[in-house]
Design an enzyme around this catalytic site. Sequence first.
Site, PDB file in Angstrom:
ATOM      1  N   ARG A   1      13.397   1.800  14.118  1.00  0.00           N
ATOM      2  CA  ARG A   1      14.064   1.354  12.889  1.00  0.00           C
ATOM      3  C   ARG A   1      15.265   0.441  13.179  1.00  0.00           C
ATOM      4  NH1 ARG A   1      15.414   6.653  10.308  1.00  0.00           N
ATOM      5  NH2 ARG A   1      13.207   6.938  10.693  1.00  0.00           N
TER       6      ARG A   1
ATOM      7  N   ARG B   1      -2.480  12.416   9.963  1.00  0.00           N
ATOM      8  CA  ARG B   1      -1.281  13.222  10.249  1.00  0.00           C
ATOM      9  C   ARG B   1      -1.271  14.450   9.360  1.00  0.00           C
ATOM     10  NH1 ARG B   1       3.028   8.577  11.668  1.00  0.00           N
ATOM     11  NH2 ARG B   1       2.081   8.324  13.722  1.00  0.00           N
TER      12      ARG B   1
ATOM     13  N   ASP C   1       3.544  -0.737  11.378  1.00  0.00           N
ATOM     14  CA  ASP C   1       3.053   0.567  10.942  1.00  0.00           C
ATOM     15  C   ASP C   1       2.401   1.234  12.145  1.00  0.00           C
ATOM     16  OD1 ASP C   1       2.333   2.167   8.254  1.00  0.00           O
ATOM     17  OD2 ASP C   1       0.747   2.413   9.743  1.00  0.00           O
TER      18      ASP C   1
ATOM     19  N   SER D   1      12.792   6.407  16.291  1.00  0.00           N
ATOM     20  CA  SER D   1      11.948   5.308  15.819  1.00  0.00           C
ATOM     21  C   SER D   1      12.563   3.973  16.212  1.00  0.00           C
ATOM     22  CB  SER D   1      11.804   5.386  14.303  1.00  0.00           C
ATOM     23  OG  SER D   1      12.919   4.794  13.690  1.00  0.00           O
TER      24      SER D   1
ATOM     25  N   ASP E   1       0.799  -1.232   0.000  1.00  0.00           N
ATOM     26  CA  ASP E   1       0.000   0.000   0.000  1.00  0.00           C
ATOM     27  C   ASP E   1       0.835   1.288   0.000  1.00  0.00           C
ATOM     28  OD1 ASP E   1       1.026  -0.312   2.519  1.00  0.00           O
ATOM     29  OD2 ASP E   1      -0.887  -0.274   3.583  1.00  0.00           O
ATOM     30  N   HIS E   2       2.042   1.236   0.553  1.00  0.00           N
ATOM     31  CA  HIS E   2       2.786   2.488   0.759  1.00  0.00           C
ATOM     32  C   HIS E   2       3.552   2.971  -0.463  1.00  0.00           C
ATOM     33  CE1 HIS E   2       1.769   2.241   4.919  1.00  0.00           C
ATOM     34  NE2 HIS E   2       2.541   3.255   5.249  1.00  0.00           N
TER      35      HIS E   2
HETATM   36  S1  SF4 Z   1      -1.893   6.555   7.927  1.00  0.00           S
HETATM   37 FE1  SF4 Z   1      -0.265   5.253   7.184  1.00  0.00          FE
HETATM   38  S2  SF4 Z   1      -1.257   3.325   6.617  1.00  0.00           S
HETATM   39 FE2  SF4 Z   1      -2.852   4.879   6.771  1.00  0.00          FE
HETATM   40  S3  SF4 Z   1      -3.136   5.628   4.721  1.00  0.00           S
HETATM   41 FE3  SF4 Z   1      -1.711   6.984   5.774  1.00  0.00          FE
HETATM   42  S4  SF4 Z   1       0.309   6.179   5.278  1.00  0.00           S
HETATM   43 FE4  SF4 Z   1      -1.173   4.573   4.791  1.00  0.00          FE
END
Ligand code: SF4
Length: 755
Positions: A645, A448, A160, A643, A95-96
Amino acid sequence: MAFDLDMIKKVYDRYSTRVAAARKATGKPLTLTEKILYAHLSEGNAQKAFARGVDYVDFAPDRVAMQDATAQMALLQFMQAGRPKVAVPSTVHCDHLIQAKIGAEIDLNTAKDTNKEVYDFLASVSDKYGIGFWKPGAGIIHQVVLENYAFPGGMMIGTDSHTPNAGGLGMIAIGVGGADACDVMAGLPWELKFPKLIGVKLTGKLSGWSSAKDVILKVAGILTVKGGTGAIVEYFGEGAQSLSATGKGTICNMGAEIGATTSVFGYDEKAAIYLRGTKREEIAALADTIKEHLTGDAEVYANPEQYFDQVIEINLSELEPHVNGPFTPDLAWPISKFAAAVKENNWPATLEVGLIGSCTNSSYEDITRAASIAQQAVDKHLKTKAEFTITPGSEQVRYTVDRDGYLGTFAEMGGVVLANACGPCIGQWARHTDDPTRKNSIITSFNRNFAKRQDGNPNTHAFVASPEIVTAFAIAGDLTFNPLTDTLTNEQGQQVKLDEPQGLEMPIKGYAVEDAGYQAPAEDGSKVEVKVDPKSARLQLLDPFAAWEGTDLNGLKLLIKAKGKCTTDHISMAGPWLKFRGHLDNISNNMLIGAINYFNGLADSVKNELTGEYGPVPATQRDYKAHGIGTIVVGDENYGEGSSREHAAMEPRHLGVRAILVKSFARIHETNLKKQGMLGITFADPADYDKIQEDDSIDIKGLTSFAPGKQLTVVLHHKDGSTDSFAVNHTYNAQQIEWFKAGGALNIIRKQMAN
Ligand code: SF4
């Protein structure tokens, strides 16, 4: 794509016994969070867990979910474990890596082309090791998990930060780094500090323009981006029970923005409706058999102050729609105050783009409510002023809302449907703009909104709201418009008002999909070949790290004495380097390039003791490695914060750094170093940091009797012939010392699997 009913049965079989034991041991009624956590303790951890809040405890999660960017290194590492299959049900979601530019179909085809080698690797490694693979276009990890895998009372980790989305269906779901995912897939326990508990009591009922999104926008305003740190947020009350399961998912998803470990709702009729509606009647039936354990005890919810560390109460009947931002998700504005805030702060009032969807807000309910506003634009002859995009969260949702005519409505209003992927939410957005230097505003239903998050442009003011509010703003093109009270002028010059949104919690004709985009793994993966092109710049199979040679470490060169803050970003920078996260050697070219050299105050400039020249950190380290010379990195306080990571620990290990000596470590980074077989030690007296000189030759003594709690000794041989010697501490337990000796935790698992 089948969920694992046998696994869920096993979880539920032990659930009641574990909850009863915990109630007895703690002598008190339990919150839902405690019940789920106690039901997932690894053997032998109960006493530690019952002591609450004091220690790290080992858990045994039921599932692992990985998105494509973080899955690469997690799976490359997992391959080192030598297991034929993953230890717990796991999935990968592509998805990313899909960039939003023109529209769903073209963008998806471009991504398949650009990322072919990564997708081929993820598909083949999933096939081999029993991992469910969701192809590009299948949807966004959290929406797909909610629709297919989340279950009440379960525990999941995901690579995630918005993994908590599954809390909407009563699951404790926590975002972690790839190394943790690798451990759980390899059959190791997973460690978490027993969290604080925040209770959010919801009373009343939503109506009109207010939606579940406004609950979390309000909570973010109350708790701020740090207020949930180290805590699990548990929602309860009659208001909670009135929210749809997907609405609850939205709230839990965006709980990541308050720093919460995760958020969770109890199992209720809405959860059962969603499970049945997504063809999981068997899970609803099973959950019904233990439903009293899938919610907090009645005494807890009657007197929450006695059982939670903090309690917040929100009356949904009085909750106004909110708009949060710009630049931070906790700047919360009730809609009635938003227009004034825009004017007072001189934020650009003209809205350029409205974006709905993402993993946070793309449920059937969200889309139908937003579409009811879009339909009014068409019916009332309103011309949509801003650009408008729709990102469906999954192919199942996209197919269903298309079948039911809603995508057509958005198209009529001038909207563009993007691929079922993260796209603009993660900055994978080739935004069309005539002047990137202009201060401008966008509004999204994502989670975000930090500067540059969506389009990489620091001049973009990003706001967050519910999909219906975003749609109304896109039509108005003006952030000083209040859809609840104001009118708009239509194409016929009339003043018209938008009616309240109307939506459907579930599709009347049920969910449908032609090809969900799922690829089941092979029954027997032993013959499946994992596809990695040896010439690839983005992927590289890992070789096991070498075991400890059995002697003290003598004659180490100082690679860098880092001054001040040295976060995981300083150690392994993100941004353009992310494309190499599946290629350890290539990404190692960013090792410590952000760290400041104590001796010259510069970043990425250290002295090569072999040549006397100053050069970049990675190149200098590669030179030492080529000459078979070990090195040490010295650092300040809280080294490795940021993070989780794992690259920040793997890169120095890969390039031949032998030890990291610092005043103090960030805990996760310290654990990551240990897992990679690296020696991470701290000054017993922080003032000894000052004794380290640039040209020192350094010994670490005491490793042949390395034992828990026993200090090691560092000897500095200065260039002028003098020496200094001091004690250093470590926090290795017996098992972690074995990791060090074997050259890494995975080397041990591989040995165990071979026996
Ligand atoms: S919050 Fe993260 S998982 Fe959800 S759509 Fe945005 S980037 Fe993708």
